[in-house]
Structure formats: C-alpha cells, structure tokens
Design an enzyme around this catalytic site. Structure first.
Site, short mmCIF file in Angstrom:
data_model
loop_
_atom_site.label_atom_id
_atom_site.label_comp_id
_atom_site.label_asym_id
_atom_site.label_seq_id
_atom_site.Cartn_x
_atom_site.Cartn_y
_atom_site.Cartn_z
N LYS A 50 4.87 2.03 -3.31
CA LYS A 50 4.88 3.45 -3.69
C LYS A 50 5.01 3.57 -5.19
CE LYS A 50 4.66 7.50 -1.65
NZ LYS A 50 4.03 7.82 -0.36
N SER A 63 -6.44 5.71 5.10
CA SER A 63 -6.54 4.98 3.82
C SER A 63 -6.96 3.53 4.10
CB SER A 63 -5.20 4.97 3.11
OG SER A 63 -5.12 6.04 2.19
N THR A 88 -3.75 12.96 7.36
CA THR A 88 -2.30 13.05 7.58
C THR A 88 -2.02 14.15 8.60
OG1 THR A 88 -1.90 12.26 5.35
CG2 THR A 88 -0.07 13.35 6.45
N LYS A 117 5.90 2.13 8.26
CA LYS A 117 4.70 2.84 8.75
C LYS A 117 3.57 1.87 9.06
CE LYS A 117 5.01 6.67 6.09
NZ LYS A 117 4.62 7.67 5.06
N ASN A 141 -1.50 19.45 1.05
CA ASN A 141 -2.46 18.68 1.83
C ASN A 141 -2.02 18.54 3.28
OD1 ASN A 141 -3.09 15.80 2.98
ND2 ASN A 141 -4.82 16.36 1.69
N LYS A 149 0.84 -1.20 0.00
CA LYS A 149 0.00 0.00 0.00
C LYS A 149 0.87 1.24 0.00
CE LYS A 149 -4.03 2.12 1.26
NZ LYS A 149 -3.82 2.91 0.03
P1 NAD Z 1 1.26 18.62 -1.80
O1 NAD Z 1 1.69 18.46 -3.19
O2 NAD Z 1 -0.19 18.77 -1.48
O3 NAD Z 1 2.03 19.89 -1.13
C1 NAD Z 1 3.44 20.01 -1.13
C2 NAD Z 1 3.81 21.38 -0.57
O4 NAD Z 1 5.23 21.46 -0.51
C3 NAD Z 1 3.34 22.55 -1.45
O5 NAD Z 1 3.00 23.65 -0.64
C4 NAD Z 1 4.59 22.87 -2.28
O6 NAD Z 1 4.63 24.19 -2.77
C5 NAD Z 1 5.66 22.62 -1.23
N1 NAD Z 1 6.99 22.38 -1.82
C6 NAD Z 1 7.29 21.66 -2.93
N2 NAD Z 1 8.60 21.72 -3.19
C7 NAD Z 1 9.14 22.49 -2.21
C8 NAD Z 1 10.44 22.93 -1.92
N3 NAD Z 1 11.48 22.61 -2.71
N4 NAD Z 1 10.64 23.71 -0.82
C9 NAD Z 1 9.60 24.06 -0.04
N5 NAD Z 1 8.33 23.67 -0.27
C10 NAD Z 1 8.11 22.91 -1.34
O7 NAD Z 1 1.89 17.38 -1.02
P2 NAD Z 1 1.40 16.72 0.36
O8 NAD Z 1 0.44 15.64 0.04
O9 NAD Z 1 1.05 17.78 1.34
O10 NAD Z 1 2.76 16.00 0.79
C11 NAD Z 1 3.80 16.70 1.45
C12 NAD Z 1 4.71 15.70 2.11
O11 NAD Z 1 3.96 14.90 3.02
C13 NAD Z 1 5.38 14.69 1.14
O12 NAD Z 1 6.65 14.35 1.63
C14 NAD Z 1 4.45 13.50 1.22
O13 NAD Z 1 5.09 12.28 0.86
C15 NAD Z 1 4.11 13.53 2.68
N6 NAD Z 1 2.89 12.78 3.00
C16 NAD Z 1 1.68 13.18 2.50
C17 NAD Z 1 0.55 12.42 2.81
C18 NAD Z 1 -0.81 12.82 2.32
O14 NAD Z 1 -1.78 12.16 2.70
N7 NAD Z 1 -0.96 13.87 1.55
C19 NAD Z 1 0.66 11.28 3.62
C20 NAD Z 1 1.91 10.94 4.13
C21 NAD Z 1 3.01 11.69 3.81
#
Ligand code: NAD
Length: 420
Positions: free
Chosen positions: A112, A354, A196, A100, A227, A76
């Site tokens: 992934k 999820s 998250t 995790k 997000n 997953k």
């Molecule tokens: P997203 O695409 O919704 O948002 C990413 C954010 O990071 C945006 O604001 C973007 O502008 C910013 N960003 C991108 N590149 C950047 C940089 N170089 N410097 C600073 N900011 C930058 O992504 P998300 O879903 O919020 O995921 C963010 C992190 O959380 C990732 O590492 C992802 O793997 C992790 N994560 C997300 C979830 C989920 O459910 N969305 C779950 C577990 C882990």
C-alpha cells in the site's frame, strides 16, 4: 457501554489489526515466530517529494510505500492521496491487502502507498507533478514482478496513467503491467472502475441470502459516494433495493422513499462530493444510525466504534471501505446478531479485477466485460462461502474467519520458503 469504554477504545488501525493477525495465527496453530514476521510489513519506504506548485514555489510532500509480505508473489495495493495519511495507516492497509489476496487466492502479497496531501486543493498539473514525483521516489522497490500499485482514496485512472507513463520512461520500455486501474486506452481492464462496488454487491446478495432478507424492497444506507459507494448505490438501486441515504465528507442525504441515484451520480464530482448541492442534509453520524436493512460504510476508517455500535439498526453491514469498523465494535455487532462482512472480503472485488488487469497486460490479450464479470462473480462467491463456512464451523465472527482464511496461505508460503 460506559463513556470510559468508548474513550479507551483502540482506534489505531495498525495495532488493532495486529491483534486480529495474532489471533488468526494462533488459531491456525502457528507459533510466535510466524506472528513476529506477519505483524509488520517486511519493507516500508518513506519518501520526500518536492513539487513545483503553479505559483512557482516548491512544496515538499511526504509519502510512504509499505510491502507487507512477498512470500506468495509480488506485493499489490493502492496509493492514497489524503491529508490524514499516516505511516501506521499505510502499514495496516498493506496487511489488509495481504489478507485480501490470501482469501481470493491471488498470487500476491499485500502492499500500500500513501501521500500526505489534499488533491482537492491542488490543480490538475500539480497533481500530475506529485504523481510522477512519487513514482520516481519509489521506483527502486516497485515493478511488475515486485510491487504493483493501484488507485485508492482520491487517486483515479488519470493518476494511474501519469504514474505508468513515468515508470515506463524511467525503465525505458512500455510497462502497462506496472500499475492497475489504468484508463482502458492504456491497458486498463473493462469493469475495473465498478469492480469494488460489484464485489460489495455480490457480498450483500450472499449475506442477504443467509439472513433471509429479500434484496428487492430492502432499505440500504451507503456512507461515502466515491468510486466504491456511488457505484454500489447504483447496483443496489438496479437490484430493486431502496437506497434511502448516501453521504460524502460534508454531510448526508436521506429520503425514506429512496434517493434518485442516477441523478446523484451525474451530479457528484470526481472526489465523490454531492451533498453540498443540497440544503436539507443530515450528518454522517445520523446516517450510520438510520433504521435500515443493509448498511455499507464506503468512506474512511473508524466510523463504527464503541460509541455508536449499539445504535446501528442494520441487520447486515458490508464494509466497502477499509477499516470502517473497530475490533470492539465488531464484537458488539456480532453479539447483536448483525452480520458483518469485513473489508478484507467485502471490498476485494477491486484487487481481484486489478489482478485480471495485470494478467491481461502480461498476456497482451484483453477480455470482454462479460468475461471479467463472470470471473469476478466466481471468485467473490467462492471467497464468501469459504469465509462464511469457516465462521460457522469455528463459531467466530466473519472478520476473524476472513483473517484465518487469508493468513493460512501466506503462512504456508512463508514456511515453504523456509523463512519461519
Ligand atoms: P473516493 O475518494 O472515490 O471516495 C471517498 C468518499 O468518501 C467520498 O464520497 C468522500 O466525500 C467520502 N468521505 C471522505 N471523508 C469522509 C468522512 N470523514 N466522512 C464521510 N465521508 C467521507 O474513495 P473510494 O475509492 O471510493 O474508497 C472508499 C473506501 O473504499 C476507502 O476506504 C478505500 O480504501 C476503499 N476501497 C476502495 C477501492 C477502490 O477500488 N476504489 C478498493 C478497495 C477498497
């Protein structure tokens, strides 16, 4: 720290993850054969996806799907659309998903996916064609009891809807349980979009308790406003904390009096971009080094490294992003008595809900938002306690403790199946 220390630091997320897996496996008393199995995914598929662009030309995108270990159950994990996706990154992300799921006791191994692309430069319909093409390309190795994808960086519930529809067409039956993070109307779970961030907020609350910090009035800095980061900023604001800085890929906003999070939430775009609307921005580097109580990296990998670990002022760092802190920086923060809650625990709220979504899809029976939140709270608090107690008992940092907890169950399943 000398300049050469920082420049020789290992920033490869796969090899640095393998080093922690090796340490966890050894500390748990398993031999080198267990490490040999767990250090890489059991399966990685590379695909080439032709997509007809709006101008009539065809562009061919490269994508990956990695399945780390399926001894416990189906794999997953999310699908990332990003220009800097690499095979090593996808492999590391699949290992983190295994750890995790192990910590939260979910009946999954880790998986992934990623596609090298920049959806910010693609139209809605081009993104749809890419999402459907990716599913066609990986359809042989995924499915509700094989490997269940979800959203990640720059993919969202709409992308999940297209992917679910494509998979259902290929299989010729409705398959909501193929993918999670779907819109509610298509079998998504209430509370998945904020899960998250909710999980991160629970970890912050628990970490603040053990550090003797009162959340109300504490100063919080959040890197990333997508997000994970944007909802987290809202939850911290609602809990009475002062969110003094947030950022996106283009810069950061800082106000010691606290930012107006509600207004920023309304103004951000679907990729989590908001700082472009303002003039007085600071850099992401400056944001990370701000004086604060709690720092939440919620953007991308390798943000806290040997180059800035000694400049971090926060007392608590909770990783909402995957891999934002290098292993060397983890050591520096731990030596400086900063409580670091690692990604495999900090952001596990996403995969936990999820899992709830998949259970609801399998049952065809849907829970209330309160039921989802209560079950998430229960699992997150238990996970935090188990990891924290392991760290205290073994006198190790929370990252290694989390890996030990997560790897233990996977290794047990591997042994019971007679693989090692
Ligand atoms: P997203 O695409 O919704 O948002 C990413 C954010 O990071 C945006 O604001 C973007 O502008 C910013 N960003 C991108 N590149 C950047 C940089 N170089 N410097 C600073 N900011 C930058 O992504 P998300 O879903 O919020 O995921 C963010 C992190 O959380 C990732 O590492 C992802 O793997 C992790 N994560 C997300 C979830 C989920 O459910 N969305 C779950 C577990 C882990």
């Amino acid at each position: 720290m000398s300049q050469s220390d920082a420049s020789s630091e290992n920033l490869n997320v796969l090899t640095s993850t393998q080093a922690v897996i090796r340490e966890a496996v050894t500390k748990l008393g398993y031999g080198p054969d267990m490490y040999e199995l767990l250090k890489e995914p059991i399966r990685v598929l590379t695909v080439r996806i032709p997509v007809r662009m709006d101008d009539g030309n065809v562009r061919v995108f490269t994508g990956y799907r990695a399945q780390h270990n399926d001894a416990i159950g189906p794999t997953k994990g999310g699908i990332r659309f990003h220009p800097e996706v690499t095979e090593d990154e996808v492999k590391a992300l699949s290992i983190w998903m295994s750890v995790k799921c192990g910590i939260a006791n979910l009946p999954y191994g880790g998986g992934k996916g990623g596609v090298i692309c920049d959806p910010r430069e693609m139209s809605f319909r081009e993104q749809e064609r890419l999402a459907r093409g990716y599913v066609r390309a990986i359809s042989q190795i995924v499915g509700p009891s094989k490997d269940i994808p979800a959203p990640d960086v720059m993919t969202n519930s709409q992308v999940m809807a297209w992917m679910m529809d494509e998979y259902s067409r290929i299989r010729e039956f409705d398959s909501p349980n193929f993918i999670t993070g779907k819109p509610i109307a298509l079998g998504g779970s209430l509370g998945r979009d904020t899960s998250t961030a909710r999980g991160v907020a629970i970890c912050i609350r628990e970490a603040a308790k053990v550090k003797g910090i009162t959340l109300e009035g504490s100063r919080v800095v959040v890197q990333g406003f997508g997000n994970a980061g944007s909802y987290l900023a809202k939850f911290m604001h609602d809990a009475g904390a002062r969110v003094i800085a947030i950022s996106d890929a283009y810069g950061a906003l800082h106000d010691e009096q606290g930012l107006d999070i509600e207004s920023l939430l309304e103004r951000r775009d679907s990729f989590g971009t908001v700082t472009k609307l303002f003039k007085n921005t600071i850099s992401n580097k400056e944001l990370l080094e701000l004086d604060c109580d709690i720092l939440v990296p919620a953007a991308i990998e390798n943000q806290i490294t040997l180059a800035n670990a000694s400049e971090i002022k926060a007392k608590i760092v909770v990783e909402a992003a995957n891999g934002p802190t290098t292993m060397d920086a983890t050591r520096v923060l731990t030596e400086r008595d900063v409580l670091l809650v690692p990604d495999v625990l900090g952001n596990s709220g996403g995969v936990i809900v999820s899992y709830f979504e998949w259970v609801q899809n399998n049952q065809g029976y849907y829970w209330t938002e309160t039921e989802v939140a209560t079950r998430l709270e229960d699992l997150m608090v238990r996970s935090f306690e188990t990891v924290y107690k392991t760290a205290q008992a073994r006198k190790i940092d929370m990252r290694l403790a989390a890996y030990m907890v997560g790897v233990r169950r996977m290794a047990e399943a591997v042994e019971l199946r007679g693989w090692v």
